[in-house]
Scaffold this active site. Structure first.
Site, PDB file in Angstrom:
ATOM      1  N   CYS A   1       0.821  -1.208   0.000  1.00  0.00           N
ATOM      2  CA  CYS A   1       0.000   0.000   0.000  1.00  0.00           C
ATOM      3  C   CYS A   1       0.853   1.254   0.000  1.00  0.00           C
ATOM      4  O   CYS A   1       1.766   1.389   0.815  1.00  0.00           O
ATOM      5  CB  CYS A   1      -0.892  -0.036   1.249  1.00  0.00           C
ATOM      6  SG  CYS A   1      -1.986   1.348   1.326  1.00  0.00           S
TER       7      CYS A   1
ATOM      8  N   ARG B   1     -12.935   1.841  -5.271  1.00  0.00           N
ATOM      9  CA  ARG B   1     -12.465   1.799  -3.893  1.00  0.00           C
ATOM     10  C   ARG B   1     -11.523   2.958  -3.589  1.00  0.00           C
ATOM     11  O   ARG B   1     -11.555   3.560  -2.532  1.00  0.00           O
ATOM     12  CB  ARG B   1     -11.741   0.483  -3.646  1.00  0.00           C
ATOM     13  CG  ARG B   1     -11.195   0.386  -2.249  1.00  0.00           C
ATOM     14  CD  ARG B   1     -10.534  -0.954  -2.025  1.00  0.00           C
ATOM     15  NE  ARG B   1     -10.188  -1.052  -0.626  1.00  0.00           N
ATOM     16  CZ  ARG B   1      -9.045  -1.533  -0.169  1.00  0.00           C
ATOM     17  NH1 ARG B   1      -8.140  -1.979  -0.985  1.00  0.00           N
ATOM     18  NH2 ARG B   1      -8.818  -1.599   1.111  1.00  0.00           N
TER      19      ARG B   1
HETATM   20  P1  RVP Z   1      -0.471  -6.759   4.254  1.00  0.00           P
HETATM   21  O1  RVP Z   1      -0.924  -7.929   5.082  1.00  0.00           O
HETATM   22  O2  RVP Z   1       0.530  -5.909   4.983  1.00  0.00           O
HETATM   23  O3  RVP Z   1       0.005  -7.160   2.902  1.00  0.00           O
HETATM   24  O4  RVP Z   1      -1.739  -5.801   4.075  1.00  0.00           O
HETATM   25  C1  RVP Z   1      -2.939  -6.220   3.500  1.00  0.00           C
HETATM   26  C2  RVP Z   1      -3.923  -5.066   3.546  1.00  0.00           C
HETATM   27  O5  RVP Z   1      -3.467  -3.987   2.723  1.00  0.00           O
HETATM   28  C3  RVP Z   1      -5.296  -5.371   2.987  1.00  0.00           C
HETATM   29  O6  RVP Z   1      -6.122  -6.087   3.869  1.00  0.00           O
HETATM   30  C4  RVP Z   1      -5.848  -3.972   2.693  1.00  0.00           C
HETATM   31  O7  RVP Z   1      -6.378  -3.344   3.830  1.00  0.00           O
HETATM   32  C5  RVP Z   1      -4.601  -3.217   2.300  1.00  0.00           C
HETATM   33  N1  RVP Z   1      -4.513  -3.028   0.847  1.00  0.00           N
HETATM   34  C6  RVP Z   1      -4.926  -3.867  -0.140  1.00  0.00           C
HETATM   35  N2  RVP Z   1      -4.635  -3.280  -1.310  1.00  0.00           N
HETATM   36  C7  RVP Z   1      -4.068  -2.124  -1.014  1.00  0.00           C
HETATM   37  C8  RVP Z   1      -3.575  -1.117  -1.966  1.00  0.00           C
HETATM   38  O8  RVP Z   1      -3.521  -1.356  -3.155  1.00  0.00           O
HETATM   39  N3  RVP Z   1      -3.201   0.036  -1.463  1.00  0.00           N
HETATM   40  N4  RVP Z   1      -3.971  -1.979   0.309  1.00  0.00           N
END
Ligand code: RVP
Length: 497
Positions: free
Chosen positions: A318, A417
């Site tokens: 993210c 989203r």
């Molecule tokens: P991680 O476990 O650190 O990979 O995080 C997963 C989380 O990141 C998801 O549950 C969601 O809240 C968030 N996410 C998913 N897509 C994206 C993005 O493209 N920014 N972020």
């Protein structure tokens, strides 16, 4: 003037737990990891619980039916991703609900006119060497034969050899009839020295494959997360724009719980979505999110959320914080929302579970999140590494990796989203497309993680998550002491791990 908060925004790696007295009744084997999933009042039991405090992320590269089945069998829950057509999401939910332990819907299928080249491509994609041959090449077509690696020789057979010419044809197969029990299927497997028993109906249509190893697997999963009809449980993500069409289909598919999937849940769109579900499907539980403070939490609680998801910008893929400057360190967010949850419970007697979503890097981060007040955690990167996640496994250098991309990346094309209200193109990305190290089977890895969680809780003297909230003692660590926490001042021997 803007409000400026005096506290620093902190993340998990900035904290450590101090050990408490470990008593004899608090050894790792005695630790209970069950946790509430949805809202309940103080004089009732939670209507839905998880057997382990872990759910998988609402992401294309993480939560499909295969991963949902594997995780529910270990006691957790997946939320099937919603960045896909309604019908295919509902179909994934249906597949989980229909799953009978040991009875597998074949994911590697060909038609008789296809070639050895196609067989090898499917084998590469799914990693499975037993391939069903059906009249239409689907998992439920009329079964015409089976192919295993014993049916062809790569050194001799041309790649354009027709499937019909080397499959083991139906007349030579031992099959089971639809309706037999797992133990009957297992008897047939042993009596006939088979590795795989196809299960067909009266019209010879394929329904399942039963593999020799699955019977033991079934017995080895005592913590499976089941509904009242003894079917595996599954959740599904929904978005804030097509929910009036999507939710009825998911409910028809018998989904157990929904969650609105949004990077920012403190919006009127989200309130309308939750209200619609509560008014039209009062029996369906629905979570909301994501929020990072008391205001966001209370907004979703008042909108009717059955649980609230916490975290903005902490996910491994993210880049929301870089792109929009919005977010909060995951630890600070969880600590504040957990406090708001406890105050709300004090005042009303209603408990709203919270989920810490994103940013879990080490297994001990899960215990930190729980100690800070989370009821369960959601993870994406963690699960993307396993065989069961939907993405491709590829070789890079000497290692295998799996693909992992964010829902806000161009690749996921999940416009609405991240581009609230927008319906055209994604203007900028909030997620990246990446690789994660391949790690094998979900169950093997999760077992190690759970063992570590139990060991940490045992050191904290907490026999369950509630006791952890009461007893955990956390300290903030300096950057120098973080270095001290890893191996240091030694020359590491080369390791394959
Ligand atoms: P991680 O476990 O650190 O990979 O995080 C997963 C989380 O990141 C998801 O549950 C969601 O809240 C968030 N996410 C998913 N897509 C994206 C993005 O493209 N920014 N972020």
């Amino acid at each position: 003037m803007a409000i400026i908060y005096p506290e620093v925004s902190r993340t998990f790696s900035e904290f450590l737990l101090l050990p408490n007295l470990t008593t004899r009744d608090c050894t790792p084997d005695k630790i209970d990891l069950t946790t509430p999933l949805v809202k309940f009042s103080k004089d009732e039991n939670p209507p839905m619980k998880l057997n382990i405090p872990i759910v998988s992320a609402i992401m294309q590269s993480v939560s499909n039916d295969t991963l949902a089945i594997a995780l529910a069998r270990c006691g957790g829950l997946s939320f099937i991703y919603c960045s896909q057509p309604i019908e295919s999401q509902a179909e994934m939910v249906r597949k989980v609900k229909k799953h009978k332990s040991g009875f597998v819907v074949s994911d590697s299928n060909v038609s008789p006119n296809q070639t050895l080249r196609d067989v090898l491509a499917i084998k590469e994609k799914t990693g499975h060497s037993t391939i069903a041959v059906t009249d239409d090449g689907t998992a439920n077509g009329k079964l015409l034969g089976i192919i295993t690696s014993r049916d062809y020789r790569l050194s001799r057979d041309p790649l354009d050899k027709k499937v019909a010419d080397f499959m083991t044809p139906f007349k030579d197969l031992v099959v089971g009839r639809l309706g037999i029990t797992l133990s009957e299927a297992n008897d047939i497997i042993w009596e006939n020295k088979l590795n795989c028993l196809p299960i067909v109906d009266d019209e010879q249509r394929l329904h399942y494959l039963v593999f020799r190893k699955d019977y033991d697997d079934h017995k080895a999963n005592p913590e499976q997360l089941m509904d009242s009809k003894k079917r595996l449980m599954v959740g599904a993500g929904i978005n804030t724009w097509d929910y009036k069409e999507r939710v009825p289909e998911l409910v028809k598919a018998e989904v157990d719980v929904l969650c609105v999937d949004s990077s920012d849940g403190f919006t009127e769109f989200q309130r309308d979505t939750i209200r619609y579900v509560k008014e039209n499907f009062p029996e369906i539980k629905i979570g909301g999110g994501n929020v990072v403070d008391k205001e966001g939490f209370m907004f979703l609680v008042e909108s009717g959320a059955d649980f609230v998801k916490v975290g903005i910008g902490g996910g491994s893929i993210c880049i929301t914080r870089e792109q929009k400057g919005i977010g909060r360190g995951q630890a600070s967010a969880v600590i504040e929302v957990a406090k708001a949850r406890d105050e709300y419970f004090e005042k009303t007697g209603i408990y709203i579970p919270i989920c810490s979503d994103g940013g879990i890097v080490h297994d001990y981060h899960i215990v930190l999140a729980l100690a800070m007040g989370a009821d369960f955690v959601m993870m994406g990167r963690y699960f993307a590494r396993f065989d069961e996640s939907p993405t491709k496994k590829v070789k890079r250098g000497n290692n295998y990796v799996k693909e992992y991309w964010g829902e806000g990346s161009n690749r996921a094309r999940n416009w609405q989203r991240y581009d609230l209200g927008g319906n055209s193109n994604l203007k900028f990305e909030e997620g990246v497309d990446s690789y994660v190290p391949y790690a094998g089977k979900l169950k093997d890895n999760l077992e190690v993680t759970l063992t570590k969680i139990r060991a940490t809780m045992s050191s904290c003297g907490a026999r369950n998550i509630k006791e952890l909230y009461q007893k955990a003692r956390l300290v903030v660590v300096s950057s120098t002491s973080i270095i001290e926490g890893g191996a240091h001042d030694v020359i590491l021997k080369e390791s394959d791990y």
